[in-house]
Scaffold this active site. Structure first.
Site, PDB file in Angstrom:
ATOM      1  N   PHE A 188       7.467  -6.523  46.419  1.00 35.12           N
ATOM      2  CA  PHE A 188       8.630  -7.270  46.300  1.00 35.12           C
ATOM      3  C   PHE A 188       8.023  -8.751  46.030  1.00 35.12           C
ATOM      4  O   PHE A 188       8.770  -9.665  45.585  1.00 35.12           O
ATOM      5  CB  PHE A 188       9.078  -7.207  47.772  1.00 35.12           C
ATOM      6  CG  PHE A 188       8.493  -8.077  48.767  1.00 35.12           C
ATOM      7  CD1 PHE A 188       8.976  -9.759  48.947  1.00 35.12           C
ATOM      8  CD2 PHE A 188       7.531  -8.016  49.799  1.00 35.12           C
ATOM      9  CE1 PHE A 188       8.247 -10.613  49.750  1.00 35.12           C
ATOM     10  CE2 PHE A 188       6.821  -8.616  50.644  1.00 35.12           C
ATOM     11  CZ  PHE A 188       7.267 -10.086  50.670  1.00 35.12           C
ATOM     12  N   ASP A 189       6.734  -9.205  46.162  1.00 40.18           N
ATOM     13  CA  ASP A 189       6.345 -10.518  46.041  1.00 40.18           C
ATOM     14  C   ASP A 189       6.447 -10.740  44.428  1.00 40.18           C
ATOM     15  O   ASP A 189       6.820 -11.669  44.031  1.00 40.18           O
ATOM     16  CB  ASP A 189       4.966 -10.580  46.397  1.00 40.18           C
ATOM     17  CG  ASP A 189       4.769 -10.879  47.974  1.00 40.18           C
ATOM     18  OD1 ASP A 189       5.199 -11.930  48.468  1.00 40.18           O
ATOM     19  OD2 ASP A 189       4.126 -10.132  48.467  1.00 40.18           O
ATOM     20  N   ALA A 190       5.983  -9.584  43.657  1.00 42.45           N
ATOM     21  CA  ALA A 190       6.119  -9.784  42.376  1.00 42.45           C
ATOM     22  C   ALA A 190       7.756  -9.896  41.695  1.00 42.45           C
ATOM     23  O   ALA A 190       7.788 -10.644  40.815  1.00 42.45           O
ATOM     24  CB  ALA A 190       5.391  -8.623  41.475  1.00 42.45           C
TER      25      ALA A 190
END
Length: 265
Positions: A188-190
């Site tokens: 999710f960070d990317a």
């Protein structure tokens, strides 16, 4: 006269964090009470198998800072927990931190200062000049992180540290980004950084102090494979136009508010 507007929401995603969630909430309450009085804490229990939610509710009941504890059945992933937390957050600025407080809370003000200076997103970095890693992760986790960040830089956004669990957002920007997320797992960070770049948001990196905490829930082979697959899914979702509309959570959420949160409505 109504309650003052919430200037800061701190979202804490939690999965099987019964051993630390009470001390974490007390530490957050002390810091926010001293430095950010018009603030709130939002804990999201991501289908824990232990009594994380019950302990969070018990700790929250004794705190003077507004605290809401949101819980749902089934472990959906950190990205999903943050989607739920950001949708509930009322703050003009929203910051998320890992439940183990690997980044000391003193770093909060540096990130918030970047938002006040015009950034839409401020992300903690363990790689920028001035950062200090007091306790390192095992070599295999650091290696995974370096490979993943290199791929993020190549395919998504030019950042030095994609996965540090300490990020702050203008409230409207953060709520819109998390509402659009399609990936629930560690990737999710990317996806978040991809969406920020796609929308032309200003993303600042801020060096932070960081210390690894025992009890990681990373499973090396599975999570490495899921992270790589996640990068492909981001591109596929973009090609299919899946980021053009929000994707709200379908979780059935059980919500608890302490007395301070009820008074702040």
């Amino acid at each position: 006269m109504g309650a003052p507007a919430t200037s800061l929401s701190v979202v804490v995603p939690a999965f099987d964090e019964a051993t630390c969630i009470e001390s974490t909430l007390r530490a957050l309450a002390r810091h926010l009470g001293a430095h950010h009085p018009a603030s709130e804490i939002v804990v999201v229990d991501d289908g824990s198998r232990d009594d994380t939610a019950a302990r969070a509710r018990a700790a929250a009941a004794a705190l003077p800072v507004p605290v809401r504890v949101l819980a749902y059945a089934g472990n959906r992933g950190k990205g999903h927990a943050l989607k739920v937390g950001f949708a509930a957050a009322r703050g003009a600025r929203v910051l998320f931190t890992d439940a183990d407080l690997s980044t000391p809370l003193d770093a909060m003000d540096a990130l918030l200062a970047r938002l006040d200076d015009g950034a839409d997103v401020a992300i903690g970095s363990r790689k920028r000049e001035g950062a200090h890693v007091e306790v390192h992760q095992p070599w295999w986790r650091e290696s995974m992180g370096r490979v993943f960040t290199a791929l993020v830089r190549l395919l998504v956004a030019p950042v030095s540290d994609a996965t540090c669990g300490f990020k702050a957002f203008r409230g409207d920007a953060g709520r819109a980004l998390f509402a659009a997320l399609r990936i629930d797992d560690w990737s999710f960070d990317a996806e978040l950084l991809f969406l920020a770049a796609r929308r032309g948001l200003r993303v600042d990196e801020v060096p932070v102090t960081w210390r690894d905490q025992p009890g990681t829930k990373v499973r090396v082979v599975r999570d490495a494979a899921m992270s790589l697959l996640g990068l492909a899914r981001i591109r596929w979702n973009a090609l299919r136009g899946r980021y053009d509309a929000p994707a709200p959570s379908d979780a059935r959420i059980e919500a608890f508010e302490n007395d301070a949160a009820r008074a702040a409505r």
